[in-house]
Enzyme design. Structure first.
Site, PDB file in Angstrom:
ATOM      1  CE  LYS A   1       3.515  -4.845   3.572  1.00 21.47           C
ATOM      2  NZ  LYS A   1       2.906  -3.891   2.726  1.00 21.47           N
TER       3      LYS A   1
ATOM      4  CG  ASP B   1       7.421   3.688   4.123  1.00 26.49           C
ATOM      5  OD1 ASP B   1       7.016   3.157   5.166  1.00 26.49           O
ATOM      6  OD2 ASP B   1       7.151   3.257   2.987  1.00 26.49           O
TER       7      ASP B   1
ATOM      8  CE1 TYR C   1       6.708  -3.246  -1.657  1.00 25.86           C
ATOM      9  CE2 TYR C   1       5.432  -1.311  -2.225  1.00 25.86           C
ATOM     10  CZ  TYR C   1       5.575  -2.677  -2.197  1.00 25.86           C
ATOM     11  OH  TYR C   1       4.588  -3.474  -2.700  1.00 25.86           O
TER      12      TYR C   1
ATOM     13  NE  ARG D   1     -14.323  11.129  -4.024  1.00 26.71           N
ATOM     14  CZ  ARG D   1     -14.570  12.405  -4.304  1.00 26.71           C
ATOM     15  NH1 ARG D   1     -13.713  13.346  -3.925  1.00 26.71           N
ATOM     16  NH2 ARG D   1     -15.660  12.758  -4.949  1.00 26.71           N
TER      17      ARG D   1
HETATM   18  C1  PLP Z   1       7.930  -0.097   3.394  1.00 19.98           C
HETATM   19  C2  PLP Z   1       6.698  -0.164   2.543  1.00 19.98           C
HETATM   20  N1  PLP Z   1       6.098   0.973   2.162  1.00 19.98           N
HETATM   21  C3  PLP Z   1       4.987   0.962   1.395  1.00 19.98           C
HETATM   22  C4  PLP Z   1       4.432  -0.216   0.950  1.00 19.98           C
HETATM   23  C5  PLP Z   1       3.195  -0.187   0.086  1.00 19.98           C
HETATM   24  O1  PLP Z   1       2.091  -0.522   0.852  1.00 19.98           O
HETATM   25  P1  PLP Z   1       0.737  -1.178   0.251  1.00 19.98           P
HETATM   26  O2  PLP Z   1       1.081  -2.531  -0.245  1.00 19.98           O
HETATM   27  O3  PLP Z   1      -0.180  -1.156   1.423  1.00 19.98           O
HETATM   28  O4  PLP Z   1       0.275  -0.291  -0.854  1.00 19.98           O
HETATM   29  C6  PLP Z   1       5.020  -1.428   1.330  1.00 19.98           C
HETATM   30  C7  PLP Z   1       4.451  -2.708   0.888  1.00 19.98           C
HETATM   31  O5  PLP Z   1       5.039  -3.758   1.033  1.00 19.98           O
HETATM   32  C8  PLP Z   1       6.187  -1.398   2.147  1.00 19.98           C
HETATM   33  O6  PLP Z   1       6.806  -2.532   2.531  1.00 19.98           O
END
Ligand code: PLP
Length: 407
Positions: free
Chosen positions: A209, A184, A112, A59
């Site tokens: 992704k 992000d 998101y 961890r």
């Molecule tokens: C731009 C973006 N940020 C964060 C996330 C969250 O990621 P996770 O699904 O790996 O928790 C997503 C998920 O689709 C996303 O498209």
């Protein structure tokens, strides 16, 4: 020429991948161990005091995870990476590090969906204040700054509206008001955009992704620009426990080696599909930063090395026509997520962004007829033929008669 100083593909193939010193394995070994033995009590105590390097407990750190973290940190031009169990775990960890009761966050309105719900619903219960604004207009950010503002959280390109926020100008505001600028970078990836080089403090990713790229792992990462940030974020991550599993980390590291190649192929197809969509009478509108009609094309060229592999569009005939299109295409899979080798198509208003209120969606520009196409690595010609065929079906569809009002 050293491997570390080479181009992007050289780095992604070699970063964090020195042959294993024990047997010379070219691939990083998977240290599937929750805990690590100490050579003596003194060594254990010294590691806990932070006086000696080496591993303690997965961890808190693991060699396989560390190899991945180092590789992504170097691609982003950052100081350190901290891998997490999901993209949401990365976002949660950063926000828990920099927010407290009465602190205020300014965020991009069309982030998101769950990132926004995390702040407006869950962190709010602990007294965190927030304003989600249209960050494509820098003046909206300036107007939202309060004495209690601590974090400016942006997503660019935005999911799913593919609008852009000017990272350099956000960094200026962040410096001026002593905010932590978090970006992000999931959509662009470090192949196309490196926010830390543009002045951001911290980058977060859903590694689920493009970074992993094969739709088989859920994971995330935080990249910090200083040691001070690394320490602060590491402490929160250690305590709240959103760490990644070593085997997952190894899978992502394997995917990372082809990141540049995958993004290049997907982007080539996205450009071609954007042209098909623009020229087709069944299509009402298209948004793609590589298209000449994208209102922020200049900004895309300034802060990105390419327009990326995701586009959104609406067809004449509204949601019903969109539904038909999503069911007609044969190659794109009807599924949420993006950035894998397979092309995915989805309807954000009823899927990824359904957790937002209708009002929040409208404010963020997520129309009910918006369709998101996340282009993968299939042959461009096949994707073109498939999409064109599905759009032609809309034109022929009797009840929709989309051709009639398509001027
Ligand atoms: C731009 C973006 N940020 C964060 C996330 C969250 O990621 P996770 O699904 O790996 O928790 C997503 C998920 O689709 C996303 O498209």
């Amino acid at each position: 020429m050293s491997k570390e100083k080479g181009g992007f593909n050289t780095q992604s193939v070699h970063a964090g991948c020195e042959p294993d010193p024990l047997h010379g394995g070219v691939s990083v070994p998977i240290y599937q161990s929750s805990t690590f033995a100490f050579q003596g009590v003194d060594q254990g105590a010294a590691r806990f005091r932070g006086e000696e390097g080496g591993y303690i407990y997965t961890r808190m750190g693991n060699p396989t995870v560390a190899a991945l973290e180092g590789a992504i940190a170097s691609m982003e031009g950052g100081h350190a990476g901290l891998a997490t169990s999901s993209g949401m775990a990365a976002i949660t960890t950063v926000l828990l590090t920099y927010l407290e009761a009465d602190a205020h966050l300014i965020g991009t309105d069309s982030v998101y969906g769950p990132s926004r719900v995390l702040v407006e619903k869950h962190l709010r219960r602990f007294g965190v204040q927030s304003d989600f604004v249209d960050t494509t207009n820098i003046e909206h950010i300036r107007a939202a700054v309060r004495p209690e503002t601590r974090v400016l959280y942006i997503e660019t390109p935005e999911n799913p509206t593919i609008r852009l926020t000017d990272i350099r100008r956000c960094a200026e505001i962040a410096r001026q008001h002593e905010l932590v600028l978090v970006v992000d970078n999931t959509f662009a990836t470090p192949v196309l955009q490196r926010p830390l080089e543009l002045g951001a403090d911290i980058v977060v990713h859903s590694m689920t992704k493009f970074l992993n790229g094969h739709a088989d792992v859920v994971a995330g990462i935080i990249v910090t620009s200083t040691e001070q940030q690394r320490k602060a974020v590491r402490e929160v991550l250690n305590h709240h426990g959103g760490c990644i599993d070593p085997h997952q980390a190894w899978l992502v590291h394997r995917g990372l080696k082809t990141l540049g190649l995958r993004v290049a192929q997907a982007q080539k197809s996205a450009l071609a599909l954007s042209e098909i969509l623009h020229g087709h009478p069944a299509v009402e509108w298209v948004r793609y930063p590589g298209a000449s009609d994208h209102p922020q094309r200049e900004l895309a060229q300034k802060q990105m090395d390419g327009p990326g592999a995701i586009l959104c569009f609406g067809v004449h005939g509204g949601l019903e026509a969109g539904r038909l299109l999503m069911e007609q295409v044969k190659i794109p899979t009807l599924a949420v997520s993006l950035g894998g080798v397979e092309t995915l198509i989805e309807h954000p208003a009823s899927m990824t962004h359904a957790s937002l209120t209708q009002e929040a969606r409208q404010q963020a520009g997520i129309d009910d007829n918006l369709i998101r196409l996340a282009v993968g690595c299939e042959d461009t010609a096949d994707l073109i033929e498939d999409l064109r065929g599905a759009l032609d079906v809309l034109l022929r569809h009797e009840t929709l008669a989309v051709g009639a009002d398509s001027d």
